[in-house]
Design an enzyme around this catalytic site. Structure first.
Site, PDB file in Angstrom:
ATOM      1  N   LYS A 298       0.815  -1.220   0.000  1.00 24.50           N
ATOM      2  CA  LYS A 298       0.000   0.000   0.000  1.00 24.50           C
ATOM      3  C   LYS A 298       0.852   1.275   0.000  1.00 24.50           C
ATOM      4  O   LYS A 298       2.051   1.233   0.304  1.00 24.50           O
ATOM      5  CB  LYS A 298      -0.934  -0.040   1.210  1.00 24.50           C
ATOM      6  CG  LYS A 298      -1.953  -1.178   1.153  1.00 24.50           C
ATOM      7  CD  LYS A 298      -2.954  -1.067   2.294  1.00 24.50           C
ATOM      8  CE  LYS A 298      -3.981  -2.176   2.222  1.00 24.50           C
ATOM      9  NZ  LYS A 298      -5.042  -2.022   3.249  1.00 24.50           N
TER      10      LYS A 298
ATOM     11  N   TYR B 101     -12.325  -1.839  -3.858  1.00 25.12           N
ATOM     12  CA  TYR B 101     -12.876  -2.100  -2.523  1.00 25.12           C
ATOM     13  C   TYR B 101     -14.400  -2.016  -2.504  1.00 25.12           C
ATOM     14  O   TYR B 101     -14.987  -1.739  -1.451  1.00 25.12           O
ATOM     15  CB  TYR B 101     -12.289  -1.108  -1.518  1.00 25.12           C
ATOM     16  CG  TYR B 101     -10.892  -1.470  -1.034  1.00 25.12           C
ATOM     17  CD1 TYR B 101     -10.665  -2.633  -0.297  1.00 25.12           C
ATOM     18  CD2 TYR B 101      -9.800  -0.643  -1.292  1.00 25.12           C
ATOM     19  CE1 TYR B 101      -9.392  -2.963   0.162  1.00 25.12           C
ATOM     20  CE2 TYR B 101      -8.527  -0.963  -0.835  1.00 25.12           C
ATOM     21  CZ  TYR B 101      -8.335  -2.126  -0.109  1.00 25.12           C
ATOM     22  OH  TYR B 101      -7.076  -2.456   0.350  1.00 25.12           O
TER      23      TYR B 101
ATOM     24  N   ASN C  57      -2.244   0.114   6.742  1.00 24.31           N
ATOM     25  CA  ASN C  57      -1.740  -1.152   7.275  1.00 24.31           C
ATOM     26  C   ASN C  57      -0.817  -1.897   6.305  1.00 24.31           C
ATOM     27  O   ASN C  57      -0.723  -3.118   6.332  1.00 24.31           O
ATOM     28  CB  ASN C  57      -2.895  -2.026   7.769  1.00 24.31           C
ATOM     29  CG  ASN C  57      -3.830  -2.438   6.657  1.00 24.31           C
ATOM     30  OD1 ASN C  57      -3.700  -1.978   5.531  1.00 24.31           O
ATOM     31  ND2 ASN C  57      -4.767  -3.313   6.961  1.00 24.31           N
TER      32      ASN C  57
ATOM     33  N   HIS D 264      -2.197  -5.430   1.478  1.00 26.60           N
ATOM     34  CA  HIS D 264      -3.491  -6.080   1.276  1.00 26.60           C
ATOM     35  C   HIS D 264      -3.242  -7.484   0.744  1.00 26.60           C
ATOM     36  O   HIS D 264      -2.306  -7.711  -0.008  1.00 26.60           O
ATOM     37  CB  HIS D 264      -4.333  -5.301   0.254  1.00 26.60           C
ATOM     38  CG  HIS D 264      -5.547  -6.066  -0.202  1.00 26.60           C
ATOM     39  ND1 HIS D 264      -6.717  -6.058   0.504  1.00 26.60           N
ATOM     40  CD2 HIS D 264      -5.733  -6.897  -1.255  1.00 26.60           C
ATOM     41  CE1 HIS D 264      -7.591  -6.856  -0.114  1.00 26.60           C
ATOM     42  NE2 HIS D 264      -7.016  -7.373  -1.186  1.00 26.60           N
TER      43      HIS D 264
ATOM     44  N   GLU E 191      -9.957  -9.948  -7.736  1.00 31.68           N
ATOM     45  CA  GLU E 191      -8.908  -8.943  -7.545  1.00 31.68           C
ATOM     46  C   GLU E 191      -7.792  -9.084  -8.586  1.00 31.68           C
ATOM     47  O   GLU E 191      -7.257  -8.084  -9.066  1.00 31.68           O
ATOM     48  CB  GLU E 191      -8.351  -9.051  -6.123  1.00 31.68           C
ATOM     49  CG  GLU E 191      -9.406  -8.657  -5.084  1.00 31.68           C
ATOM     50  CD  GLU E 191      -8.903  -8.717  -3.654  1.00 31.68           C
ATOM     51  OE1 GLU E 191      -7.785  -9.225  -3.416  1.00 31.68           O
ATOM     52  OE2 GLU E 191      -9.636  -8.235  -2.770  1.00 31.68           O
TER      53      GLU E 191
HETATM   54  P1  CMP Z   1      -7.360  -4.652   3.578  1.00 30.66           P
HETATM   55  O1  CMP Z   1      -6.842  -5.988   3.947  1.00 30.66           O
HETATM   56  O2  CMP Z   1      -6.813  -3.984   2.371  1.00 30.66           O
HETATM   57  O3  CMP Z   1      -8.963  -4.737   3.422  1.00 30.66           O
HETATM   58  C1  CMP Z   1      -9.812  -3.655   3.649  1.00 30.66           C
HETATM   59  C2  CMP Z   1      -9.108  -2.495   4.259  1.00 30.66           C
HETATM   60  O4  CMP Z   1      -9.941  -1.585   4.926  1.00 30.66           O
HETATM   61  C3  CMP Z   1      -8.181  -2.996   5.360  1.00 30.66           C
HETATM   62  O5  CMP Z   1      -7.106  -3.679   4.828  1.00 30.66           O
HETATM   63  C4  CMP Z   1      -7.848  -1.697   6.074  1.00 30.66           C
HETATM   64  O6  CMP Z   1      -6.887  -0.924   5.359  1.00 30.66           O
HETATM   65  C5  CMP Z   1      -9.194  -1.000   5.982  1.00 30.66           C
HETATM   66  N1  CMP Z   1      -9.983  -1.172   7.208  1.00 30.66           N
HETATM   67  C6  CMP Z   1     -10.582  -2.286   7.656  1.00 30.66           C
HETATM   68  N2  CMP Z   1     -11.230  -2.057   8.814  1.00 30.66           N
HETATM   69  C7  CMP Z   1     -11.044  -0.763   9.082  1.00 30.66           C
HETATM   70  C8  CMP Z   1     -11.474   0.094  10.135  1.00 30.66           C
HETATM   71  N3  CMP Z   1     -12.215  -0.376  11.131  1.00 30.66           N
HETATM   72  N4  CMP Z   1     -11.095   1.377  10.096  1.00 30.66           N
HETATM   73  C9  CMP Z   1     -10.331   1.837   9.076  1.00 30.66           C
HETATM   74  N5  CMP Z   1      -9.897   1.087   8.029  1.00 30.66           N
HETATM   75  C10 CMP Z   1     -10.245  -0.200   8.042  1.00 30.66           C
END
Ligand code: CMP
Length: 147
Positions: free
Chosen positions: A11, A51, A114, A117, A128
């Protein structure tokens, strides 16, 4: 054990902090072979399409803004049980809950920013992969060192 393909995105936060190489090192050392890769700078619309399953959730707007805030590296990985294996080495969505040594524990700064993904199921992986690599023939894993 099944050979699977999964989609991963390093990311914008992990690209901006210079951790692309560190993340790839972890992926390769866990026998996940890179069979396709693209550096992307997503538009907001492209992030929303990727998403779409999260549309309507409270974090959707902020997440898609973040995902379109800078370059990201999208890759297709292949290996034994690649979907579950990748999710294990990524760690929990929220880095505060991620196990030591996982990619998110090492490089993520928040539940949104984070670092990485990974597809969560075979159906999601198929969607995807086709989202970023439509119609591209992927290199067979047997020709790669991790295969
Ligand atoms: P990812 O695995 O890419 O899948 C969906 C993304 O949404 C996740 O990682 C986070 O980056 C984001 N995400 C999921 N839950 C939350 C949350 N509670 N608050 C903010 N971002 C979130």
């Amino acid at each position: 054990m099944a050979i699977e393909r999964t989609l991963t995105i390093i990311k914008p936060d992990a690209v901006a902090t210079g951790h692309v190489g560190d993340v790839i090192k972890i992926l390769e050392s866990n026998k996940l072979a890179i069979v396709a890769a693209r550096m992307v700078y997503l538009s907001k619309q492209q992030a929303e399409g990727f998403y779409a399953v999260h549309r309507g959730k409270p974090f959707f707007e902020s997440l898609t803004k973040f995902m379109s805030s800078g370059p990201a590296l999208v890759m297709v990985l292949e290996g034994e049980n690649a979907i579950a294996r990748l999710r294990e080495i990524m760690g929990a969505t929220n880095p505060a809950n991620a196990a030591p040594g996982t990619i998110r524990k090492l490089y993520a700064s928040s539940i949104e920013r984070n670092a990485i993904h990974g597809s969560d199921a075979p159906e999601t992986a198929a969607f995807e992969i086709s989202y970023f690599f439509p119609g591209i023939e992927l290199i067979p894993v047997s020709s790669l060192p991790c295969g």
